[in-house]
Design a protein around this motif. Structure first.
Motif, PDB file in Angstrom:
ATOM      1  N   MET A   1       0.847  -1.200   0.000  1.00  0.00           N
ATOM      2  CA  MET A   1       0.000   0.000   0.000  1.00  0.00           C
ATOM      3  C   MET A   1       0.876   1.242   0.000  1.00  0.00           C
ATOM      4  SD  MET A   1      -2.841  -1.269   2.787  1.00  0.00           S
ATOM      5  CE  MET A   1      -3.729   0.286   2.775  1.00  0.00           C
ATOM      6  N   ALA A   2       0.564   2.175  -0.879  1.00  0.00           N
ATOM      7  CA  ALA A   2       1.400   3.364  -1.044  1.00  0.00           C
ATOM      8  C   ALA A   2       1.168   4.342   0.092  1.00  0.00           C
ATOM      9  CB  ALA A   2       1.080   4.031  -2.382  1.00  0.00           C
ATOM     10  N   HIS A   3       2.272   4.944   0.545  1.00  0.00           N
ATOM     11  CA  HIS A   3       2.185   5.966   1.582  1.00  0.00           C
ATOM     12  C   HIS A   3       1.682   7.265   0.963  1.00  0.00           C
ATOM     13  CE1 HIS A   3       3.313   8.372   5.079  1.00  0.00           C
ATOM     14  NE2 HIS A   3       3.855   9.235   4.233  1.00  0.00           N
ATOM     15  N   LEU A   4       0.709   7.907   1.603  1.00  0.00           N
ATOM     16  CA  LEU A   4       0.149   9.161   1.103  1.00  0.00           C
ATOM     17  C   LEU A   4       0.505  10.345   1.984  1.00  0.00           C
ATOM     18  CD1 LEU A   4      -3.464   8.014   0.085  1.00  0.00           C
ATOM     19  CD2 LEU A   4      -1.440   8.225  -1.384  1.00  0.00           C
ATOM     20  N   LEU A   5       0.367  10.166   3.311  1.00  0.00           N
ATOM     21  CA  LEU A   5       0.495  11.297   4.224  1.00  0.00           C
ATOM     22  C   LEU A   5       0.962  10.774   5.575  1.00  0.00           C
ATOM     23  CD1 LEU A   5      -0.232  14.394   4.607  1.00  0.00           C
ATOM     24  CD2 LEU A   5      -2.450  13.616   5.447  1.00  0.00           C
ATOM     25  N   GLY A   6       1.760  11.570   6.285  1.00  0.00           N
ATOM     26  CA  GLY A   6       2.195  11.137   7.606  1.00  0.00           C
ATOM     27  C   GLY A   6       2.785  12.284   8.403  1.00  0.00           C
ATOM     28  N   VAL A   7       3.070  12.011   9.668  1.00  0.00           N
ATOM     29  CA  VAL A   7       3.721  12.984  10.545  1.00  0.00           C
ATOM     30  C   VAL A   7       4.904  12.292  11.225  1.00  0.00           C
ATOM     31  CG1 VAL A   7       1.660  14.364  10.941  1.00  0.00           C
ATOM     32  CG2 VAL A   7       2.118  12.437  12.444  1.00  0.00           C
ATOM     33  N   GLU A   8       5.941  13.055  11.476  1.00  0.00           N
ATOM     34  CA  GLU A   8       7.139  12.546  12.151  1.00  0.00           C
ATOM     35  C   GLU A   8       7.477  13.482  13.298  1.00  0.00           C
ATOM     36  OE1 GLU A   8      10.331  12.148   9.408  1.00  0.00           O
ATOM     37  OE2 GLU A   8       9.247  10.797   8.053  1.00  0.00           O
ATOM     38  N   GLY A   9       7.455  12.939  14.520  1.00  0.00           N
ATOM     39  CA  GLY A   9       7.792  13.734  15.694  1.00  0.00           C
ATOM     40  C   GLY A   9       6.927  14.953  15.866  1.00  0.00           C
ATOM     41  N   LEU A  10       5.662  14.860  15.526  1.00  0.00           N
ATOM     42  CA  LEU A  10       4.759  16.014  15.517  1.00  0.00           C
ATOM     43  C   LEU A  10       4.594  16.596  16.922  1.00  0.00           C
ATOM     44  CD1 LEU A  10       2.706  17.736  13.855  1.00  0.00           C
ATOM     45  CD2 LEU A  10       0.955  16.095  14.594  1.00  0.00           C
ATOM     46  N   ARG A  11       4.675  17.918  17.004  1.00  0.00           N
ATOM     47  CA  ARG A  11       4.449  18.646  18.245  1.00  0.00           C
ATOM     48  C   ARG A  11       3.456  19.766  17.966  1.00  0.00           C
ATOM     49  NH1 ARG A  11       7.364  19.851  23.120  1.00  0.00           N
ATOM     50  NH2 ARG A  11       7.063  21.990  23.860  1.00  0.00           N
TER      51      ARG A  11
ATOM     52  N   THR B   1       3.377  12.540   0.047  1.00  0.00           N
ATOM     53  CA  THR B   1       3.899  12.020  -1.208  1.00  0.00           C
ATOM     54  C   THR B   1       3.632  13.028  -2.326  1.00  0.00           C
ATOM     55  OG1 THR B   1       3.507   9.754  -0.474  1.00  0.00           O
ATOM     56  CG2 THR B   1       3.802  10.096  -2.834  1.00  0.00           C
ATOM     57  N   GLY B   2       4.599  13.181  -3.205  1.00  0.00           N
ATOM     58  CA  GLY B   2       4.460  14.152  -4.277  1.00  0.00           C
ATOM     59  C   GLY B   2       3.216  13.945  -5.109  1.00  0.00           C
ATOM     60  N   GLY B   3       2.493  15.018  -5.368  1.00  0.00           N
ATOM     61  CA  GLY B   3       1.294  14.962  -6.184  1.00  0.00           C
ATOM     62  C   GLY B   3       0.020  14.612  -5.436  1.00  0.00           C
ATOM     63  N   VAL B   4       0.126  14.302  -4.131  1.00  0.00           N
ATOM     64  CA  VAL B   4      -1.072  13.949  -3.354  1.00  0.00           C
ATOM     65  C   VAL B   4      -1.920  15.202  -3.137  1.00  0.00           C
ATOM     66  CG1 VAL B   4      -1.900  13.222  -1.089  1.00  0.00           C
ATOM     67  CG2 VAL B   4      -0.107  11.934  -2.234  1.00  0.00           C
ATOM     68  N   ARG B   5      -3.200  15.091  -3.449  1.00  0.00           N
ATOM     69  CA  ARG B   5      -4.138  16.207  -3.298  1.00  0.00           C
ATOM     70  C   ARG B   5      -4.987  15.991  -2.042  1.00  0.00           C
ATOM     71  NH1 ARG B   5      -6.840  15.100  -8.954  1.00  0.00           N
ATOM     72  NH2 ARG B   5      -6.671  13.044  -7.953  1.00  0.00           N
ATOM     73  N   LEU B   6      -5.222  17.087  -1.308  1.00  0.00           N
ATOM     74  CA  LEU B   6      -6.000  17.016  -0.073  1.00  0.00           C
ATOM     75  C   LEU B   6      -7.240  17.895  -0.175  1.00  0.00           C
ATOM     76  CD1 LEU B   6      -2.961  16.304   0.970  1.00  0.00           C
ATOM     77  CD2 LEU B   6      -3.897  16.868   3.204  1.00  0.00           C
TER      78      LEU B   6
ATOM     79  N   LEU C   1       3.037   9.023  12.767  1.00  0.00           N
ATOM     80  CA  LEU C   1       1.968   8.201  12.206  1.00  0.00           C
ATOM     81  C   LEU C   1       2.016   8.278  10.687  1.00  0.00           C
ATOM     82  CD1 LEU C   1      -0.964   9.382  14.502  1.00  0.00           C
ATOM     83  CD2 LEU C   1       0.039   7.096  14.547  1.00  0.00           C
ATOM     84  N   GLY C   2       1.426   7.278  10.029  1.00  0.00           N
ATOM     85  CA  GLY C   2       1.361   7.278   8.579  1.00  0.00           C
ATOM     86  C   GLY C   2      -0.016   6.896   8.075  1.00  0.00           C
ATOM     87  N   ILE C   3      -0.366   7.413   6.908  1.00  0.00           N
ATOM     88  CA  ILE C   3      -1.643   7.102   6.269  1.00  0.00           C
ATOM     89  C   ILE C   3      -1.343   6.538   4.885  1.00  0.00           C
ATOM     90  CG2 ILE C   3      -3.815   8.039   5.422  1.00  0.00           C
ATOM     91  CD1 ILE C   3      -3.540  10.249   7.510  1.00  0.00           C
ATOM     92  N   GLU C   4      -1.825   5.322   4.651  1.00  0.00           N
ATOM     93  CA  GLU C   4      -1.590   4.661   3.378  1.00  0.00           C
ATOM     94  C   GLU C   4      -2.841   4.667   2.517  1.00  0.00           C
ATOM     95  OE1 GLU C   4      -0.510   3.126   6.327  1.00  0.00           O
ATOM     96  OE2 GLU C   4       1.472   4.007   5.920  1.00  0.00           O
ATOM     97  N   ASP C   5      -2.628   4.318   1.249  1.00  0.00           N
ATOM     98  CA  ASP C   5      -3.740   4.216   0.311  1.00  0.00           C
ATOM     99  C   ASP C   5      -4.755   3.195   0.817  1.00  0.00           C
ATOM    100  OD1 ASP C   5      -5.054   4.894  -1.968  1.00  0.00           O
ATOM    101  OD2 ASP C   5      -3.942   3.554  -3.278  1.00  0.00           O
TER     102      ASP C   5
END
Length: 632
Positions: free
Chosen positions: A1-11, A64-69, A25-29
Motif C-alpha cells: 500500500m502506497a504511503h500518502l500522508l504522515g507525521v514525524e515527531g509532531l508537536r 507524497t508528491g502529487g497527493v491532493r488534499l 503516524l502514517g496514512i496509506e492508500d
C-alpha cells in the motif's frame, strides 16, 4: 500500500498547553481513519496540521508528491453572493460534473432539497453544512479530511454518507479518509483504523506538563472498544473506574452487533474472559418493577391527536401530526427517528405538556413527573457565576441511581467531571460539559419520565458511554429523539418513526427498517405491526389505507395459518443463529481451535441472512393479516 500522508515527531502547542509531542503516524492508500478523544484534546488541531492549514510547532508533516488534499472544517467559508452550484463546483461547466455518477450521487444525498441557483446566504446552518460537505466530496482529492461530517445530518443522511465513503475508499488506489466524529455507528461503518488522542496531564506543583499522544487501533469502533477494554484490563487498578463502563459497552456490543466487530490484534480468549460473566446493560425486569411502582399503570396517552401549524399568511394550515394514538407504558424505552420537520420536537412538546394538540387529547397519569433535555443549553446562562457542583446541588443534594444513593458531587464525577472541572465556573466550561451539566440537573429532580431531544450534541465518545451508563439505571419511561443511531440502539428497547405524513409508526425492524422505508419512499404506508413487542404501547397514524371489503372467513384463516408457519420458521432461524453464536464463543475460548473461526463466521453470515429473509416474509404476512382484519 502506497504511503500518502504522515507525521514525524509532531508537536502541537496551543497557548501554554502542549497538546501533542513526538507523534509519528502514517496514512496509506485505502486507509480510513476515525479520530477519537475527549473534547479539547486536540483532534481538530491535528486535522489542521495534517491538511497543512496549520504549521506544526515541532516535527514535520510528510506528503507524497502529487497527493491532493481536501478538508471539511467545523465551520464553513461560504461567501454571501455565491450560488450553491458555484460553492460546490466552482467554475467547472455543468456538463462535466453532471456526467459523473459519483457527483450525481452526492447531489442526491446532500443537495436534493436545495435550489442550485440559491444564494448560500439564504440557507440555514444545516443546509450550509451540507453544501460545504458536498464541495469537499466533489473536489478531486487523494486524501479527504472531515471534521464532524455528520453534524446536521439526520439518520438517513448519515447512512448515505457512510455508504458513499465506503464505496469511494474501499478499493486499491482509492485514496484515504481521516475523520473526527462522535457518531459511533458511523465510525464502525466506515473506519479501518481508530486513532485515539489521549490528552496530556498537568501535574501541578511547578512540574512540567506531560504532553498528550495518540494510540492506534485496528478496526472500527467495536474493535476499538474491545482493544481498549483489553488494554484497560492489563493496566490494572488505576483504570478500574473506566473499565466498568467499557465492560458494559463491550457486553452490549457482543450481544447487539457481533457481525460488525472486525478482528482485533489481541488474544480473543482474553477478551472473552473479560466479559464472560458481565450481566446485561440493564436489568429490565427490575427497572420495569420500579417504574410501575413509581408511575402507576398510566403514563402519557395520546388519543387521536393532530397538530397543525399556519402555512404562510393565508388560512392554509400545515399538518404535522394527524390522528396519532400512542400509549406510553411504565418503564418503556423508545427511540424516535424521522425526517427533519416531521414533528419529532412537536411530539416531545405534547408529551411534556408544553404544547396542546389542535385536536384529540393528551392524558397524563397522576404521578407523572416529566423532565425534558432540550437541544439548547441557554438555560445555564443565568448560572454562569456558579461552580458546576453548586449548579447541580442547588437542584438537589442527593439522587438514587441504579439503587444507590449518590450525592451531587458523586454524580458529577460519574459523568466525567474531574475534581478540578467540578469546581470550574459554569460560564467557563465547554459545550460538551454544559450538555452534561444540563443532564445532571435534570436527573437531580428525580423525574419518572425523561424526554431527550438530541442528547448527543457536543459530547465525546467517553462522555456518551458515561451518559448511557446513567440512562441504563433510569427506572422511568424514556423517550429519545436522536440522529445518533448507536445511541438509539444502545439505550432504547424499540424505535418508532415519523416519516413526514403525519403518522407515527412502530419499527419492529429498528432503524434499518426506517432507512429501508425511506429508500423505498413509503412515507404513506400503514404502520407495521410489532411482533412480540412486550411494551404494551401502540401508535396509529392517519395514513391507514381505506378498509377493503369484508373478506370471507377462508381467506382470513389461510392468511393466519401462513403467518403462523412463517413465525415457526423464524423461531427456528433465530435458534440457529443463537447456536452459532454459542459455538463461536466456545471456539474463541480455545486457542487450539482458532482455525475454525473463519468457517463458523461464514456459517453465521449465511444463517443471519436467512433469518433476515424470513423476517421480511413475516412482516409482509403480518401486514396482510392486519389489512384483512381491518376489513372484518
Amino acid at each position: 500500500m502506497a504511503h500518502l500522508l504522515g507525521v514525524e515527531g509532531l508537536r502541537l502547542v496551543v497557548g501554554s498547553r502542549i497538546l501533542l509531542d513526538g507523534v509519528t503516524l502514517g496514512i496509506e492508500d485505502g486507509t480510513r481513519v476515525g479520530v477519537l478523544g475527549p473534547n479539547g484534546a486536540g483532534k481538530s488541531t491535528l486535522l489542521s496540521a495534517l491538511s497543512g492549514q496549520r504549521e506544526p510547532d515541532g516535527g514535520r508533516v510528510t506528503r507524497t508528491g502529487g497527493v491532493r488534499l481536501a478538508m471539511l472544517g467545523q465551520g464553513d467559508d461560504l461567501v454571501a453572493g455565491t450560488t450553491v452550484r458555484s460553492a460546490v463546483h466552482g467554475e467547472v461547466p455543468e456538463h462535466e460534473w453532471a456526467s459523473d455518477a459519483a457527483v450525481r450521487d452526492i447531489h442526491a444525498g446532500l443537495l436534493a432539497d436545495l435550489d442550485l441557483r440559491a444564494d448560500v446566504a439564504t440557507l440555514s446552518g444545516g443546509q450550509r453544512r451540507r453544501v460545504a460537505l458536498a464541495s469537499v466530496l466533489t473536489a478531486p482529492a487523494d486524501v479527504v479530511i472531515l471534521d464532524e461530517p455528520t453534524n446536521h445530518l439526520d439518520v438517513e443522511g448519515v447512512d448515505w454518507l457512510a455508504r458513499h465513503l465506503h464505496e469511494r475508499f474501499a478499493g486499491r488506489r482509492a485514496g484515504a479518509l481521516v475523520t473526527v466524529t462522535h457518531d459511533r455507528w458511523f465510525l464502525d461503518a466506515i473506519c479501518t483504523h481508530v486513532w485515539e488522542v489521549v490528552p496530556g496531564a498537568d501535574p501541578g506543583g511547578g512540574r512540567a506538563q506531560v504532553p498528550g499522544g495518540i494510540e492506534t487501533y485496528d478496526g472500527g469502533y467495536a474493535a476499538y472498544v474491545l482493544a481498549r477494554a483489553e488494554r484497560a484490563r492489563q493496566a490494572a487498578a488505576a483504570a478500574a473506574k473506566r473499565e466498568n463502563l467499557l465492560r458494559k459497552e463491550l457486553a452490549w456490543l457482543r450481544r447487539g452487533a457481533p457481525a460488525r466487530t472486525s478482528k482485533p490484534r489481541f488474544r480473543i480468549e482474553a477478551a472473552e474472559a473479560l466479559i464472560a460473566d458481565v450481566p446485561p446493560p440493564r436489568d429490565t425486569v427490575e427497572l420495569m418493577a420500579m417504574a410501575t411502582a413509581r408511575l402507576g399503570k398510566r403514563v402519557i396517552d395520546l388519543e387521536d391527536v393532530a397538530v397543525r401549524y399556519p402555512d404562510g399568511a393565508g388560512p392554509q394550515q400545515r399538518t404535522v401530526l394527524e390522528r396519532v394514538t400512542w400509549r406510553l407504558a411504565p418503564g418503556e424505552r423508545v427511540g424516535i427517528v424521522g425526517v427533519n420537520g416531521a414533528g419529532k420536537t412537536t411530539l416531545l412538546r405534547l408529551l411534556a405538556g408544553t404544547q396542546e394538540p389542535s385536536s384529540g387529547r393528551v392524558v397524563r397519569g397522576k404521578t407523572v413527573a416529566v423532565a425534558t433535555l432540550s437541544q439548547s443549553t441557554h438555560e445555564l446562562d443565568e448560572l454562569a457565576d456558579l461552580r458546576v457542583v453548586e449548579a447541580v446541588s442547588m437542584v438537589g443534594e442527593r439522587v438514587v441511581v441504579g439503587g444507590k444513593e449518590l450525592t451531587a458531587a458523586q454524580l458529577v464525577e460519574r459523568l466525567g467531571f474531574t475534581r478540578q472541572r467540578a469546581w470550574t465556573r459554569v460560564g467557563e466550561i465547554s459545550g460538551g460539559e454544559r450538555r452534561r451539566l444540563q443532564l445532571l440537573r435534570l436527573l437531580m429532580t428525580e423525574p419518572n419520565v425523561l424526554l431527550l431531544d438530541e442528547p448527543t450534541n457536543d459530547l465525546d465518545t467517553d462522555t456518551l458511554a458515561a451518559v448511557e451508563d446513567i440512562l441504563d439505571s433510569f427506572p422511568g419511561t424514556l423517550v429519545v429523539v436522536s440522529h445518533d443511531r448507536y445511541l438509539l440502539e444502545r439505550v432504547t428497547d424499540h424505535q418508532m418513526a415519523l416519516l413526514g405524513d403525519g403518522a407515527l409508526r412502530a419499527l419492529p425492524g429498528g432503524v434499518e427498517q426506517y432507512l429501508e422505508l425511506r429508500r423505498q419512499g413509503l412515507g404513506g404506508q400503514a404502520p407495521t405491526p410489532s411482533r412480540r413487542s412486550g411494551q404494551g404501547s401502540g401508535a396509529r397514524g392517519a395514513s391507514r389505507p381505506a378498509s377493503p371489503a369484508r373478506p370471507d372467513g377462508a381467506r382470513m384463516r389461510e392468511a393466519t395459518k401462513g403467518l403462523a408457519r412463517i413465525e415457526r420458521r423464524l423461531d427456528r432461524a433465530a435458534a440457529a443463529v443463537e447456536a452459532l453464536h454459542a459455538r463461536l464463543e466456545e471456539v474463541s475460548a480455545d486457542p487450539a481451535r482458532l482455525g475454525e473461526l473463519a468457517e463458523l463466521g461464514r456459517e453465521l453470515a449465511t444463517a443471519q441472512a436467512e433469518h433476515a429473509r424470513i423476517e421480511e416474509q413475516w412482516l409482509a404476512a403480518a401486514e396482510e393479516v392486519e389489512s384483512l382484519g381491518l376489513g372484518a
